[in-house]
Design an enzyme around this catalytic site. Structure first.
Site, PDB file in Angstrom:
ATOM      1  N   GLU A 273     -17.618   4.875  20.103  1.00  0.00           N
ATOM      2  CA  GLU A 273     -18.496   4.021  19.281  1.00  0.00           C
ATOM      3  C   GLU A 273     -18.154   2.587  19.642  1.00  0.00           C
ATOM      4  O   GLU A 273     -17.124   2.067  19.219  1.00  0.00           O
ATOM      5  CB  GLU A 273     -18.260   4.284  17.782  1.00  0.00           C
ATOM      6  CG  GLU A 273     -18.642   5.666  17.312  1.00  0.00           C
ATOM      7  CD  GLU A 273     -20.137   5.883  17.261  1.00  0.00           C
ATOM      8  OE1 GLU A 273     -20.908   4.907  17.404  1.00  0.00           O
ATOM      9  OE2 GLU A 273     -20.541   7.046  17.105  1.00  0.00           O
ATOM     10  N   CYS A 307     -20.746  -4.421  14.187  1.00  0.00           N
ATOM     11  CA  CYS A 307     -21.445  -3.936  15.388  1.00  0.00           C
ATOM     12  C   CYS A 307     -22.953  -3.840  15.156  1.00  0.00           C
ATOM     13  O   CYS A 307     -23.729  -3.771  16.115  1.00  0.00           O
ATOM     14  CB  CYS A 307     -20.870  -2.593  15.834  1.00  0.00           C
ATOM     15  SG  CYS A 307     -20.824  -1.384  14.506  1.00  0.00           S
TER      16      CYS A 307
HETATM   17  P1  NAP Z   1     -10.823  -3.459  20.347  1.00  0.00           P
HETATM   18  O1  NAP Z   1     -10.142  -4.703  20.740  1.00  0.00           O
HETATM   19  O2  NAP Z   1     -11.486  -2.656  21.399  1.00  0.00           O
HETATM   20  O3  NAP Z   1      -9.743  -2.596  19.566  1.00  0.00           O
HETATM   21  C1  NAP Z   1     -10.053  -1.329  19.043  1.00  0.00           C
HETATM   22  C2  NAP Z   1      -8.798  -0.467  19.074  1.00  0.00           C
HETATM   23  O4  NAP Z   1      -8.361  -0.341  20.419  1.00  0.00           O
HETATM   24  C3  NAP Z   1      -7.650  -1.045  18.272  1.00  0.00           C
HETATM   25  O5  NAP Z   1      -6.949   0.004  17.650  1.00  0.00           O
HETATM   26  C4  NAP Z   1      -6.818  -1.725  19.336  1.00  0.00           C
HETATM   27  O6  NAP Z   1      -5.443  -1.794  19.029  1.00  0.00           O
HETATM   28  C5  NAP Z   1      -7.018  -0.795  20.524  1.00  0.00           C
HETATM   29  N1  NAP Z   1      -6.812  -1.518  21.776  1.00  0.00           N
HETATM   30  C6  NAP Z   1      -6.963  -2.812  22.029  1.00  0.00           C
HETATM   31  N2  NAP Z   1      -6.663  -3.107  23.299  1.00  0.00           N
HETATM   32  C7  NAP Z   1      -6.303  -1.961  23.878  1.00  0.00           C
HETATM   33  C8  NAP Z   1      -5.887  -1.609  25.192  1.00  0.00           C
HETATM   34  N3  NAP Z   1      -5.775  -2.514  26.150  1.00  0.00           N
HETATM   35  N4  NAP Z   1      -5.612  -0.325  25.445  1.00  0.00           N
HETATM   36  C9  NAP Z   1      -5.737   0.578  24.474  1.00  0.00           C
HETATM   37  N5  NAP Z   1      -6.123   0.317  23.213  1.00  0.00           N
HETATM   38  C10 NAP Z   1      -6.408  -0.947  22.915  1.00  0.00           C
HETATM   39  O7  NAP Z   1     -11.940  -3.714  19.242  1.00  0.00           O
HETATM   40  P2  NAP Z   1     -11.804  -4.547  17.925  1.00  0.00           P
HETATM   41  O8  NAP Z   1     -11.795  -5.977  18.295  1.00  0.00           O
HETATM   42  O9  NAP Z   1     -10.694  -3.996  17.094  1.00  0.00           O
HETATM   43  O10 NAP Z   1     -13.149  -4.157  17.158  1.00  0.00           O
HETATM   44  C11 NAP Z   1     -14.343  -4.796  17.379  1.00  0.00           C
HETATM   45  C12 NAP Z   1     -15.220  -3.981  18.300  1.00  0.00           C
HETATM   46  O11 NAP Z   1     -15.452  -2.696  17.733  1.00  0.00           O
HETATM   47  C13 NAP Z   1     -16.590  -4.586  18.474  1.00  0.00           C
HETATM   48  O12 NAP Z   1     -16.976  -4.503  19.813  1.00  0.00           O
HETATM   49  C14 NAP Z   1     -17.476  -3.722  17.584  1.00  0.00           C
HETATM   50  O13 NAP Z   1     -18.828  -3.697  17.947  1.00  0.00           O
HETATM   51  C15 NAP Z   1     -16.838  -2.398  17.767  1.00  0.00           C
HETATM   52  N6  NAP Z   1     -17.217  -1.507  16.677  1.00  0.00           N
HETATM   53  C16 NAP Z   1     -18.111  -0.508  16.937  1.00  0.00           C
HETATM   54  C17 NAP Z   1     -18.517   0.332  15.908  1.00  0.00           C
HETATM   55  C18 NAP Z   1     -19.456   1.465  16.175  1.00  0.00           C
HETATM   56  O14 NAP Z   1     -19.529   2.357  15.326  1.00  0.00           O
HETATM   57  N7  NAP Z   1     -20.158   1.487  17.287  1.00  0.00           N
HETATM   58  C19 NAP Z   1     -18.013   0.154  14.624  1.00  0.00           C
HETATM   59  C20 NAP Z   1     -17.101  -0.878  14.402  1.00  0.00           C
HETATM   60  C21 NAP Z   1     -16.705  -1.702  15.445  1.00  0.00           C
HETATM   61  P3  NAP Z   1      -4.755  -3.136  18.481  1.00  0.00           P
HETATM   62  O15 NAP Z   1      -5.497  -3.507  17.270  1.00  0.00           O
HETATM   63  O16 NAP Z   1      -3.367  -2.690  18.217  1.00  0.00           O
HETATM   64  O17 NAP Z   1      -4.869  -4.162  19.570  1.00  0.00           O
END
Ligand code: NAP
Length: 507
Positions: A273, A307
């Site tokens: 997602e 999102c």
């Molecule tokens: P993110 O930076 O991709 O982080 C999401 C998860 O991945 C967190 O648990 C994060 O851990 C982990 N992560 C980060 N960097 C990583 C890496 N290099 N390797 C492995 N895991 C890693 O996203 P976010 O900033 O938390 O959330 C915002 C994004 O989520 C937006 O793009 C939004 O659109 C999307 N989103 C989508 C939906 C949907 O249903 N489609 C719903 C909500 C949000 P840490 O926090 O420990 O860094």
């Protein structure tokens, strides 16, 4: 400090004063990881800040690679016994969890406001939304039917059964720290999988509180595990372990692509997602004021860090000026501040970098010819706050149009022809959600059919819920969550061919 709290909080620190005074049940504040039915400390810890105040509200533990392996092992050991439970037995656990979440909803909401920054009303809404998935999948568990297939093989019985896939890794983001966990975990647990959850480091307390409640509901050891620490290390282990059979990720498209690559070696089932960049198309016959109000609602929820946020708003040229005036009017009712204040309708961004990113998007747009129509003039109580901003004459050359902007900046542009608006709406790598506002059923159908998005909402800002298949197309992801399709990501269809039984002599 009472003994129970001392036990809860290791490293000899106290959670923030706000946390201790806002919660009626402070034992919900956990800073350990949880595996095999026990709370566990790593050798290190890191702080979690309140984005409204930039003050630490607590610390969470950082597990080692060995401990992550132990969590996966525990989930693996628990899988067979858990899947052997009847669907009703698993549903009973989930219904207890559901009720305990609702009973604790005020505490969970306050905790979420303090670590995520959203308003109390938004947080309460999320807790209830999150709980609704637990109930939904508890009820769906007993309806995870297989099929019988008309046989082309003489005297054979052909059928399918749905089987839980095994241990699943769940990785979640900070913008919906409760519901993104329950939407995944409830489906996985109900169908008979065991879970290892890795919450976002900025918002672990909502996740840990959910697990504390699950612990009180008596889930068998190893069914539920939550690990905190270094994201890259934990994700790599979840992706590379052959014991983890499926990965469900919600987060950015950038990280999603990385995880897909990491999961390829073990041919893991992956559901993703990912990000969105929603268009909002106002049709020519729409009441302009109603459309503007809906666009404000669709843009500024969770301070634009959603999102589903309406990023690119397409307005018929003849209504353009009136729409901008109306949008400004509705935007002027926004009150920016700490989400714990009940009068506040828009909280801070998650970090200072997020606020700087917002400023960068606005500068880029202004440099490329956008017009600044309106901007919040009230007091901003801290560095993570960004003033709600309305830009007009946005073009496809601007970052605010091209990127998932994740901030309270709305970009509006005029269109002359609906086909052109649909084409521009599709002009993004994302394909999560789109909005359409209008009356003409012919135009509505053109939009519903023409928009390349997983979800199209007509005349309604609210589109989500436990019963709908949530998910995107293009680079917004793979798979669907919630709804009757929600089990697909955590189960496999097994086909069974039962041939003619051999004759046993004497019978
Ligand atoms: P993110 O930076 O991709 O982080 C999401 C998860 O991945 C967190 O648990 C994060 O851990 C982990 N992560 C980060 N960097 C990583 C890496 N290099 N390797 C492995 N895991 C890693 O996203 P976010 O900033 O938390 O959330 C915002 C994004 O989520 C937006 O793009 C939004 O659109 C999307 N989103 C989508 C939906 C949907 O249903 N489609 C719903 C909500 C949000 P840490 O926090 O420990 O860094």
């Amino acid at each position: 400090m009472d003994a129970a709290i001392q036990h809860t909080h290791s490293f000899g620190y106290k959670p923030s004063h706000d946390m201790m005074t806002c919660l009626s049940d402070v034992r919900l504040v956990r800073n350990h990881a949880y595996m095999n039915g026990k709370w566990v400390d790593g050798s290190d810890f890191h702080p979690v800040e309140n984005p409204a105040t930039n003050q630490p509200i607590g610390y969470i533990t950082k597990l080692s690679a060995e401990q992550i392996d132990q969590a996966i092992e525990a989930a693996d050991r628990a899988f067979q016994p858990w899947r052997q439970f009847s669907a009703e037995q698993r549903a009973d656990y989930l219904m207890r969890w559901y009720q305990s979440i609702l009973d604790a909803k005020n505490d969970l909401a306050h905790l979420m406001v303090m670590e995520q920054g959203k308003t109390l009303a938004e947080a309460l809404g999320e807790v209830e939304y999150g709980a609704s998935f637990v109930r939904w999948f508890a009820e769906e568990a007993r309806r995870s039917y297989g099929k019988t297939i008309p046989s082309h093989i003489p005297d054979a019985q052909l059928s399918t059964i749905r089987e839980p896939i095994g241990v699943v890794g769940l990785i979640t983001p900070w913008n919906f720290p409760n519901a993104m966990i329950t939407r995944k975990a409830a489906a996985a647990l109900a169908i008979g999988c065991t879970v290892v959850i890795k919450p976002a480091s900025d918002t672990p307390f909502s996740a840990l509180a959910l697990v504390e409640l699950a612990d009180r509901c008596g889930f068998p050891a190893g069914v539920f595990n939550i690990v905190t620490g270094d994201a890259a290390m934990i994700s790599k282990q979840l992706c590379s372990s052959p014991k983890v059979k499926a990965l469900s990720f919600t987060g950015s498209t950038k990280v999603g692509k990385l995880l897909l690559k990491q999961a390829a070696d073990t041919v893991k089932k992956c559901s993703m997602e990912l990000g969105g960049n929603a268009p909002f198309i106002v049709l020519d016959d729409m009441n302009v004021d109603q459309a503007a109000k809906a666009a404000v609602d669709a843009k500024f929820q969770t301070s634009g860090q959603d999102c589903l946020a309406a990023n690119r708003i397409f307005v018929p040229r003849r209504h353009y000026g009136e729409f901008l005036a109306s949008f400004t009017q509705h935007m002027s009712r926004i009150v920016v501040g700490n989400g714990l204040d009940p009068n506040v309708t828009l909280g801070p961004l998650i970090s200072l970098q997020a606020a700087q990113h917002a400023e960068d998007l606005v500068q880029d747009a202004l440099d490329k010819g956008a017009r600044l129509i309106s901007r919040y003039q009230g007091h901003l109580p801290g560095p993570n706050y960004y003033p709600p901003t309305l830009l007009a004459d946005v073009t496809s050359k601007m970052k605010v149009y091209l990127e998932e902007n994740f901030c309270p900046v709305a970009g509006v542009l005029a269109y002359d022809d609906l086909d052109e608006a649909i084409k521009m709406g599709n002009e993004t790598e994302y394909g999560l959600a789109a909005y359409v506002y209008g009356h003409n059923i012919h135009d509505i159908y053109r939009c519903m059919r023409g928009l390349e998005f997983g979800m199209v909402s007509v005349n309604s800002v609210k589109m989500t819920g436990h019963s709908i298949p949530f998910g995107g197309v293009k680079q917004s992801g793979l798979g669907r969550e919630g709804s009757c399709y929600g089990f697909d990501e955590f189960s496999e269809i097994k086909y069974c061919c039962l041939g003619e039984l051999p004759t046993v002599s004497g019978c």
